[in-house]
Design a protein around this motif. Structure first.
Motif, PDB file in Angstrom:
ATOM      1  N   UNK A  94      -5.075  32.370  23.714  1.00  0.00           N
ATOM      2  CA  UNK A  94      -4.551  31.013  23.936  1.00  0.00           C
ATOM      3  C   UNK A  94      -3.197  30.863  23.251  1.00  0.00           C
ATOM      4  N   UNK A  95      -3.064  31.439  22.058  1.00  0.00           N
ATOM      5  CA  UNK A  95      -1.778  31.378  21.342  1.00  0.00           C
ATOM      6  C   UNK A  95      -0.689  32.082  22.162  1.00  0.00           C
ATOM      7  N   UNK A  96      -1.013  33.236  22.706  1.00  0.00           N
ATOM      8  CA  UNK A  96      -0.029  33.951  23.523  1.00  0.00           C
ATOM      9  C   UNK A  96       0.345  33.134  24.759  1.00  0.00           C
ATOM     10  N   UNK A  97      -0.655  32.495  25.368  1.00  0.00           N
ATOM     11  CA  UNK A  97      -0.371  31.638  26.539  1.00  0.00           C
ATOM     12  C   UNK A  97       0.584  30.505  26.175  1.00  0.00           C
ATOM     13  N   UNK A  98       0.345  29.905  25.013  1.00  0.00           N
ATOM     14  CA  UNK A  98       1.226  28.813  24.597  1.00  0.00           C
ATOM     15  C   UNK A  98       2.651  29.312  24.368  1.00  0.00           C
ATOM     16  N   UNK A  99       2.771  30.480  23.757  1.00  0.00           N
ATOM     17  CA  UNK A  99       4.102  31.038  23.534  1.00  0.00           C
ATOM     18  C   UNK A  99       4.808  31.324  24.852  1.00  0.00           C
TER      19      UNK A  99
END
Ligand SMILES: [Mg+2]
Ligand SMILES: [Mg+2]
Ligand SMILES: [Mg+2]
Ligand SMILES: [Mg+2]
Ligand SMILES: [Mg+2]
Ligand SMILES: [Mg+2]
Ligand SMILES: [Mg+2]
Ligand SMILES: [Mg+2]
Ligand SMILES: [Mg+2]
Ligand SMILES: [Mg+2]
Ligand SMILES: [Mg+2]
Ligand SMILES: [Mg+2]
Ligand SMILES: [Mg+2]
Ligand SMILES: [Mg+2]
Ligand SMILES: [Mg+2]
Ligand SMILES: [Mg+2]
Ligand SMILES: [Mg+2]
Ligand SMILES: [Mg+2]
Ligand SMILES: [Mg+2]
Ligand SMILES: [Mg+2]
Ligand SMILES: [Mg+2]
Ligand SMILES: [Mg+2]
Ligand SMILES: [Mg+2]
Ligand SMILES: [Mg+2]
Ligand SMILES: [Mg+2]
Ligand SMILES: [Mg+2]
Ligand SMILES: [Mg+2]
Ligand SMILES: [Mg+2]
Ligand SMILES: [Mg+2]
Ligand SMILES: [Mg+2]
Ligand SMILES: [Mg+2]
Lengths: 318, 318, 318, 318, 318
Positions: B152-157
């Motif tokens: 999810x963090x990578x998606x947000x980035x």
């Protein structure tokens, strides 16, 4: 060179037996290694062992794919060992004829994996634990273990390429990237068929002896699965690095172009004005004005500033 | 550190048992956790539990792929937990020896998932519900749940990169995109084999205990299927972003080039005219004409306007 | 031309038999070869042999895919041989009608593989070893062996392209790369269906005769597996070479642009200064200064040096 | 909101039943719809229906993948409906608990497909034709039918992008292309697992009721196959459009560069000549020649024409 | 239009029968063709033949994927015929209801393949050879044969694009390449499902009648396999051509840039020197030198030559 070793029913090792004296009845099992054999020595494959002509052909021909073939009283295997030589992956072929009574290994190039196991057997510890399939397992395990340092080295080189771009020329980096991609491709040609070979060995209905040692050959299969994934994902990384460079290059070209265009756009009109008032027409009223020179300089500054603002508003200075 | 807990037939928890006192007969089931064990402690794997040397080797070696191996009276599992550290995905290996009587967990790095379940068991609620496979399920579930925040963090980035391009340099964005692609690739190396492991667990004929808890392990499998899709599709998004940038860059370069060419094309002939009438030849009739200067300026304007029209008709101002 | 040969029950070869005299009862087995047959000769397929109209259609039509079809008392095969002609892969179709009593070969173009086996049979050694399936095996083996020189040649050309870039124009190299890719694509169209055909032959329940000669047809299958891998990986190499060139080109363009921009940026302001002091205004105080000229030159040097430092600090000289 | 409807053995519809009054014995079958339920209402899943905690968790958690789980006396399904909102594909989750006696639908967002079928049932025509699986089929059919308008809209937008390039800025087009690719990717995340779900439903041995209505669920499967193909091929079209633009841009840049180079190459030497004869050396013989000016102009014309011919011969004007 | 034909037990053809008079008992078999039927005529599907509503829906709706559905006493097939219209592949749907007694063909657009077979049947030769599956085979064979001219045409166009690049504008070529890619994509949407349909027909356990005519339907399947390969490989060729163009363009841009940079680099310093000696400072000693002019020209030549050598050494003239 042909070297032979036999293990008697009492688990004693008889070393340096002549090829002629190896008979299937005398020993519990024996191992014959054809180590870079001469043409004459190769004839033993057909004369002494009476192996199938097609299997012998596979031994002699250059670089057969890893595979297994079932023959009446034994199975024939082809495996690949790998090594790096001058930025190329060299693949060496190793051939195995295996059943419960004998293992015959054949290789036209040096095979340090076989020598390693040969010496381990001759060291004479736990001789009762050894049999032909354990020899075969040990060699295969050694072969596959030797794949790892190669790919770890390529991974390290990729990390270097990725990180210190500034120290080497683009030409060098791209050329090395290309070589790494090529070596990974070559590795794939050994790793994937080796993986498929182990899969077949583990799932064949004919190979009862391997089924009985399932956990050992599974361990090699695990390593090959991991190798196959590493090869594939490192190839993806090489493509990613190249694409990143391409993007950055294209972006830099863009920026360089903008600098050039700004410089040209600002100086071209100023140079024209200077050129105009450098013309030698007799009748040029501005030239006689008291502040003509002053006004011309002011005009230049206004034009330069206007151009600057225009490019700034277009966002070219970001 | 080795820590042991045993559950008696009366479902009471006996805590802090010494490894020597754990015997299979005394407890309904027990759990031994090898938490960053010393070399001496590792010896218990072979001495106390008599596990297979190949399984022990898998425990000790660095980063085995997720997998399962059947042994006579237990099954051996390898799983991966993941965490981010300095823009790299770190994968930690967790090993499990599981049957109905015991679960032995082994990990050379800290494993907060195991500690979480360890404490939950020690809290002592519903102890009768727990058994070795429920412990195993709880740990696997926790491990897989911990994959989600990372992705999810990578998606947000990626969303940030996609949207506010203007605030950061292209170099930074491309470097970050490359790092995200790399992290997704590393995630894939844990997610996909974990998914395949769960698939094998759910479909193996040997694992009756897991079949009986099918709905629980299916739930983990669902999550891994979703994770695998998310990893794959986010990698596609990174490629899309990079390709879009490449296209836009190439288009902008085109536009910048057009501006440069228009500026150059208009000013080059004007500057030449100014240069010509700035020559010092004695015999240059135009210079003495009354309106020579005027005509030369008119000529420049006509040329500039003609060039402008020509580029306009070619569609360069769109 | 139609040529016929029959082998009697006593393993003697009867050569040059007329097509009309071939009957299934007289010979242990016979071989009829339709070598670039006339339309009239083609009629024997339906009249003499009464083959199925769809099989005959496949013989006559241009370039059917490699395949096999089961008919009541025989099997029908289509195979491809390949050759290079003017930088194109030409594929020739060979058709086989095979059962235990006869092999009928049909080809509308020259087939040197068939002639080779034909002559080998007529040489008359070990006639008892031969039967229809051995003839079939020999021809297929020859066909597949002839794929290798073609692909080795393409590999060598790729190595040349990869290495001595400097000697030939980019246009030539790209055009050759494109041709090689095309030829590999065409090879794939024969290699892959041939591989699938051999796979079907080895695994079909209907083809007992081929199962009995499993090791022979397996050998061909091995070669086709290797060919398929070589074709695929060489196509990847062509793509790698092209992408490397693209990256290098884009990088060089970048460098050329930097040189241009530096030159322009340094000379544009200097030329403007020279232009300004070349203006003919009556009132230009600097012109009358004693060291005006000297100061103007100093100013130019200072500007040039400043620009140089600025580009150096931006890292454009690396 | 929870709404309940029951059908009696006499096929009469009893509307607006309270959740507490729904018992499995009273009705031939019933349908309970959890429409954006409150937390309190959600408790009925565990209290009233005693569904499995993992199934309830799937209902509550955000966006589970489409799937099916077998439980003892019913099957649990997750499906996705899709809608567009501000250039993003929004996916809503719908959960179904189905057996012969009941269908329980659960959705935390509005589900117009369920409302549509709810009203159709309440209209009261052919009530005897309806059962729980027919309700389930109707809802699934409606959900899948609603995928089509979205993808048709994307196809139309792609057609627009492909055709009238000239009217909008490249930035806009690329950004829209990127959005469409993203939306197709998101669609794929619903379409592909939905397709796999239907495949499993049609081929599962456990789902006798669905097998009996095979033609109905096959019809939905057909649509999902078509949708999956449309998504995939439209993504290929977006890539094709982007690559075409990239090629054209690169070609145009080339052309613009040629114009710039021609202009510069022609005017640079002319401007130099003008500059040379504008120098103020006292001793410049040409300046005093009668036809000096004339010759200098002739020289310029000759140079310009030579350059022009040179570029023409190089093929730069094509 | 609905047209009907019946074949009696004596193999006589009864033409132009009214739809009302077709009963299954009177004829050995019959064929009803719905040729662009009116809404009223469509009603016969449900009233006269009582086909399943979902099958009728598939007939009526636009462009269902090729597929087959089993119904109680017949099988329902959807097939696609293709044609080119204004650089787009148009796909027409043909529906078939087939069992041993009847074949009902339904198509909302003109179907010349059906008309062709209709007339062949009415010609009345070998009527005893015909039955419903032979009619079906003939139509499918005709449909698939009609795919070939389209793809051969696209192949020829690709050859043209590949060879005479020089005659047409890049814009045109890229646009045509894009259109060809699009048409191949559309072809794939018919060819691949048609291939899968034939595969299912040949391997289904339910379709005994097709199994009995296996060699006929296999022949169609062969063609579809070949078509699928041709479509795929031609798409690869289009990508190869585009990538080659991109590479060449990028290389040419590089070359053009080099010419520009060389010209600029040589003339910028010369023009500056001319500008400097064109300045009007009163005190410029060189201007009064006897050989000042001569020296300035020599200086220019030296600079130009030095620059030339520098670029030559950098390899820019290759
Ligand atoms: Mg060999
Ligand atoms: Mg190993
Ligand atoms: Mg080892
Ligand atoms: Mg790394
Ligand atoms: Mg190299
Ligand atoms: Mg291991
Ligand atoms: Mg380990
Ligand atoms: Mg979970
Ligand atoms: Mg959970
Ligand atoms: Mg997003
Ligand atoms: Mg980085
Ligand atoms: Mg199994
Ligand atoms: Mg769940
Ligand atoms: Mg033919
Ligand atoms: Mg061969
Ligand atoms: Mg051979
Ligand atoms: Mg090479
Ligand atoms: Mg060519
Ligand atoms: Mg061989
Ligand atoms: Mg949910
Ligand atoms: Mg529908
Ligand atoms: Mg519908
Ligand atoms: Mg379109
Ligand atoms: Mg956007
Ligand atoms: Mg339908
Ligand atoms: Mg239709
Ligand atoms: Mg045909
Ligand atoms: Mg035909
Ligand atoms: Mg061609
Ligand atoms: Mg178009
Ligand atoms: Mg055919």
């Amino acid at each position: 060179m042909i070297r032979c070793v036999g293990i008697t029913d009492e688990n004693t090792i008889e070393k340096d037996i002549a090829i002629q004296d190896i008979t299937q009845n005398k020993y519990k099992w024996f191992w014959v290694d054809f180590d870079k054999p001469t043409d004459e020595e190769i004839n033993h494959l057909s004369n002494t062992f009476e192996f199938h002509p097609l299997a012998i052909e596979d031994c002699i021909q250059k670089l057969q794919r890893p595979k297994l073939d079932y023959y009446e009283d034994h199975t024939f295997y082809v495996a690949h060992s790998v090594r790096e030589q001058e930025r190329e992956i060299m693949r060496d072929e190793l051939n195995f004829f295996v059943n419960e009574n004998f293992i015959v290994t054949f290789h036209r190039t040096e095979a340090k994996e076989i020598t390693h196991v040969w010496e381990k057997l001759h060291a004479g510890r736990n001789t009762d634990m050894w049999d032909t399939f354990y020899v075969f397992y040990q060699i295969l395990d050694k072969i596959v273990d030797n794949y790892f340092p190669l790919i770890y080295k390529l991974e390290d080189e990729l990390d270097l390429i990725e990180n210190n771009t500034q120290d080497r020329s683009m030409n060098d980096l791209m050329s090395e990237l290309f070589d790494i991609r090529n070596m990974l491709l070559n590795l794939r040609h050994s790793v994937n068929p080796m993986r498929d070979l182990l899969y077949r060995m583990l799932n064949s209905h004919h190979l009862v002896e391997i089924k009985n040692r399932r956990e050992y050959f599974s361990d090699i299969y695990d390593h090959l699965l991991k190798l196959a994934e590493m090869v594939m994902s490192n190839r993806e990384v090489t493509a990613d690095i190249r694409d990143s460079y391409l993007s950055l290059n294209s972006h830099q070209t863009n920026n360089v172009m903008k600098v050039l265009t700004i410089i040209t756009s600002i100086f071209a009109p100023l140079t024209l004005i200077a050129g105009i008032y450098g013309m030698n027409f007799e009748n040029m009223p501005e030239l006689t004005w008291k502040y003509g020179y002053f006004f011309s300089i002011i005009l230049m500054i206004v034009i330069a500033f206007t151009m600057f603002l225009w490019f700034k508003r277009k966002g070219w200075f970001k």
